[in-house]
Design a protein around this motif. Structure first.
Motif, PDB file in Angstrom:
ATOM      1  N   UNK A  96      23.829 -27.812  21.239  1.00  0.00           N
ATOM      2  CA  UNK A  96      23.993 -27.759  22.691  1.00  0.00           C
ATOM      3  C   UNK A  96      22.621 -27.793  23.360  1.00  0.00           C
ATOM      4  N   UNK A  97      22.497 -28.618  24.397  1.00  0.00           N
ATOM      5  CA  UNK A  97      21.244 -28.723  25.136  1.00  0.00           C
ATOM      6  C   UNK A  97      21.543 -28.627  26.630  1.00  0.00           C
ATOM      7  N   UNK A  98      20.984 -27.586  27.248  1.00  0.00           N
ATOM      8  CA  UNK A  98      21.183 -27.389  28.682  1.00  0.00           C
ATOM      9  C   UNK A  98      20.119 -28.126  29.494  1.00  0.00           C
ATOM     10  N   UNK A  99      20.477 -28.473  30.713  1.00  0.00           N
ATOM     11  CA  UNK A  99      19.529 -29.062  31.659  1.00  0.00           C
ATOM     12  C   UNK A  99      19.992 -28.748  33.070  1.00  0.00           C
ATOM     13  N   UNK A 100      19.107 -29.010  34.024  1.00  0.00           N
ATOM     14  CA  UNK A 100      19.480 -28.859  35.424  1.00  0.00           C
ATOM     15  C   UNK A 100      18.958 -27.605  36.096  1.00  0.00           C
ATOM     16  N   UNK A 101      18.309 -26.733  35.342  1.00  0.00           N
ATOM     17  CA  UNK A 101      17.755 -25.543  35.956  1.00  0.00           C
ATOM     18  C   UNK A 101      16.556 -25.883  36.826  1.00  0.00           C
ATOM     19  N   UNK A 102      16.086 -24.895  37.560  1.00  0.00           N
ATOM     20  CA  UNK A 102      14.929 -25.116  38.414  1.00  0.00           C
ATOM     21  C   UNK A 102      14.803 -24.034  39.453  1.00  0.00           C
ATOM     22  N   UNK A 103      13.960 -24.320  40.441  1.00  0.00           N
ATOM     23  CA  UNK A 103      13.713 -23.387  41.536  1.00  0.00           C
ATOM     24  C   UNK A 103      14.493 -23.846  42.766  1.00  0.00           C
ATOM     25  N   UNK A 104      15.209 -22.923  43.382  1.00  0.00           N
ATOM     26  CA  UNK A 104      16.014 -23.247  44.551  1.00  0.00           C
ATOM     27  C   UNK A 104      15.955 -22.076  45.524  1.00  0.00           C
ATOM     28  N   UNK A 114      18.287 -22.657  30.021  1.00  0.00           N
ATOM     29  CA  UNK A 114      17.555 -23.306  31.105  1.00  0.00           C
ATOM     30  C   UNK A 114      17.323 -22.276  32.206  1.00  0.00           C
ATOM     31  N   UNK A 115      16.100 -22.260  32.738  1.00  0.00           N
ATOM     32  CA  UNK A 115      15.731 -21.247  33.716  1.00  0.00           C
ATOM     33  C   UNK A 115      16.229 -21.628  35.101  1.00  0.00           C
ATOM     34  N   UNK A 116      16.860 -20.681  35.763  1.00  0.00           N
ATOM     35  CA  UNK A 116      17.240 -20.821  37.170  1.00  0.00           C
ATOM     36  C   UNK A 116      16.528 -19.728  37.945  1.00  0.00           C
ATOM     37  N   UNK A 117      15.779 -20.123  38.949  1.00  0.00           N
ATOM     38  CA  UNK A 117      15.062 -19.171  39.787  1.00  0.00           C
ATOM     39  C   UNK A 117      15.456 -19.393  41.237  1.00  0.00           C
ATOM     40  N   UNK A 118      15.934 -18.329  41.873  1.00  0.00           N
ATOM     41  CA  UNK A 118      16.361 -18.401  43.263  1.00  0.00           C
ATOM     42  C   UNK A 118      15.387 -17.594  44.100  1.00  0.00           C
ATOM     43  N   UNK A 119      14.759 -18.242  45.061  1.00  0.00           N
ATOM     44  CA  UNK A 119      13.771 -17.580  45.910  1.00  0.00           C
ATOM     45  C   UNK A 119      14.399 -17.238  47.258  1.00  0.00           C
ATOM     46  N   UNK A 121      19.399 -14.393  44.999  1.00  0.00           N
ATOM     47  CA  UNK A 121      18.286 -13.991  44.134  1.00  0.00           C
ATOM     48  C   UNK A 121      18.796 -13.361  42.851  1.00  0.00           C
ATOM     49  N   UNK A 122      19.915 -12.677  42.942  1.00  0.00           N
ATOM     50  CA  UNK A 122      20.469 -12.007  41.769  1.00  0.00           C
ATOM     51  C   UNK A 122      20.959 -12.993  40.700  1.00  0.00           C
ATOM     52  N   UNK A 123      21.057 -14.262  41.058  1.00  0.00           N
ATOM     53  CA  UNK A 123      21.472 -15.279  40.092  1.00  0.00           C
ATOM     54  C   UNK A 123      20.295 -15.770  39.240  1.00  0.00           C
ATOM     55  N   UNK A 124      19.103 -15.339  39.552  1.00  0.00           N
ATOM     56  CA  UNK A 124      17.934 -15.736  38.779  1.00  0.00           C
ATOM     57  C   UNK A 124      18.071 -15.246  37.342  1.00  0.00           C
ATOM     58  N   UNK A 125      17.967 -16.175  36.402  1.00  0.00           N
ATOM     59  CA  UNK A 125      18.147 -15.837  34.986  1.00  0.00           C
ATOM     60  C   UNK A 125      17.938 -17.100  34.154  1.00  0.00           C
ATOM     61  N   UNK A 126      17.898 -16.906  32.853  1.00  0.00           N
ATOM     62  CA  UNK A 126      18.019 -18.031  31.926  1.00  0.00           C
ATOM     63  C   UNK A 126      19.505 -18.212  31.645  1.00  0.00           C
ATOM     64  N   UNK A 138      34.196 -23.538  25.888  1.00  0.00           N
ATOM     65  CA  UNK A 138      32.780 -23.491  26.245  1.00  0.00           C
ATOM     66  C   UNK A 138      32.540 -22.429  27.304  1.00  0.00           C
ATOM     67  N   UNK A 139      31.393 -21.818  27.210  1.00  0.00           N
ATOM     68  CA  UNK A 139      31.060 -20.779  28.172  1.00  0.00           C
ATOM     69  C   UNK A 139      29.633 -20.887  28.646  1.00  0.00           C
ATOM     70  N   UNK A 140      29.367 -20.268  29.764  1.00  0.00           N
ATOM     71  CA  UNK A 140      28.019 -20.101  30.291  1.00  0.00           C
ATOM     72  C   UNK A 140      27.724 -18.594  30.374  1.00  0.00           C
ATOM     73  N   UNK A 141      26.545 -18.249  29.916  1.00  0.00           N
ATOM     74  CA  UNK A 141      26.054 -16.881  30.005  1.00  0.00           C
ATOM     75  C   UNK A 141      24.678 -16.919  30.654  1.00  0.00           C
ATOM     76  N   UNK A 142      24.218 -15.768  31.108  1.00  0.00           N
ATOM     77  CA  UNK A 142      22.879 -15.703  31.670  1.00  0.00           C
ATOM     78  C   UNK A 142      22.207 -14.404  31.256  1.00  0.00           C
ATOM     79  N   UNK A 143      20.882 -14.446  31.239  1.00  0.00           N
ATOM     80  CA  UNK A 143      20.132 -13.283  30.774  1.00  0.00           C
ATOM     81  C   UNK A 143      18.817 -13.183  31.525  1.00  0.00           C
ATOM     82  N   UNK A 144      18.461 -11.967  31.881  1.00  0.00           N
ATOM     83  CA  UNK A 144      17.148 -11.655  32.427  1.00  0.00           C
ATOM     84  C   UNK A 144      16.448 -10.716  31.464  1.00  0.00           C
ATOM     85  N   UNK A 145      15.138 -10.537  31.604  1.00  0.00           N
ATOM     86  CA  UNK A 145      14.422  -9.631  30.695  1.00  0.00           C
ATOM     87  C   UNK A 145      14.940  -8.198  30.749  1.00  0.00           C
ATOM     88  N   UNK A 146      15.538  -7.816  31.866  1.00  0.00           N
ATOM     89  CA  UNK A 146      15.971  -6.434  32.023  1.00  0.00           C
ATOM     90  C   UNK A 146      17.401  -6.190  31.556  1.00  0.00           C
TER      91      UNK A 146
END
Length: 124
Positions: free
Chosen positions: A4-12, A118-123, A88-93, A34-42
């Motif tokens: 599996x290879x993810x794409x499409x992440x970025x800064x938004x 794939x990294x998603x960062x919401x500013x 902003x709370x959606x920011x994660x890998x 198929x599922x999607x999960x997300x993770x932050x360092x915390x």
């Protein structure tokens, strides 16, 4: 075996949208849920959304219901995650994962194959 290879992440900016893609290679893609999960360092890896092999049934975490939409294209071996009204709370890998049908789609332990994320960062 499924790769599996993810794409499409970025800064938004907050309120914006992104669409993640996860392309699979290997045999039997259409037979896997198929599922999607997300993770932050915390935090641990959290469930986001899942879709059954046929696409007939979808599952969402409460935090993304009404904002995110999961879909799949079995002919193209791809699963998508459309993310709208990002916060902003959606920011994660974000990771996609594949599993056999049945069981609890919300638990990451049941998934057999994982992408690299794939990294998603919401500013704000």
């Amino acid at each position: 075996q499924v790769q599996l290879v993810e794409s499409g992440g970025g800064l938004v900016q907050a309120g914006g949208s992104l669409r993640l893609s996860c392309r699979a290679s290997g045999r039997g893609f259409s037979s896997y849920a198929l599922g999607w999960f997300r993770q932050t360092p915390e935090k641990e890896r959290d469930f986001v959304a899942a879709i059954t092999w046929s696409g007939a049934t979808t599952y969402y975490a409460d935090s993304v219901k009404g904002r995110f939409s999961i879909s799949r294209d079995n002919a193209g071996n791809t699963v998508y995650l459309q993310m709208n009204s990002l916060q902003r709370e959606d920011t994660a890998v974000y990771y996609c994962a594949a599993r056999r049908g049945g069981g609890d789609y919300y638990l990451h332990a049941g998934y057999l194959f994982w992408g690299q994320g794939t990294q998603v960062t919401v500013s704000s």
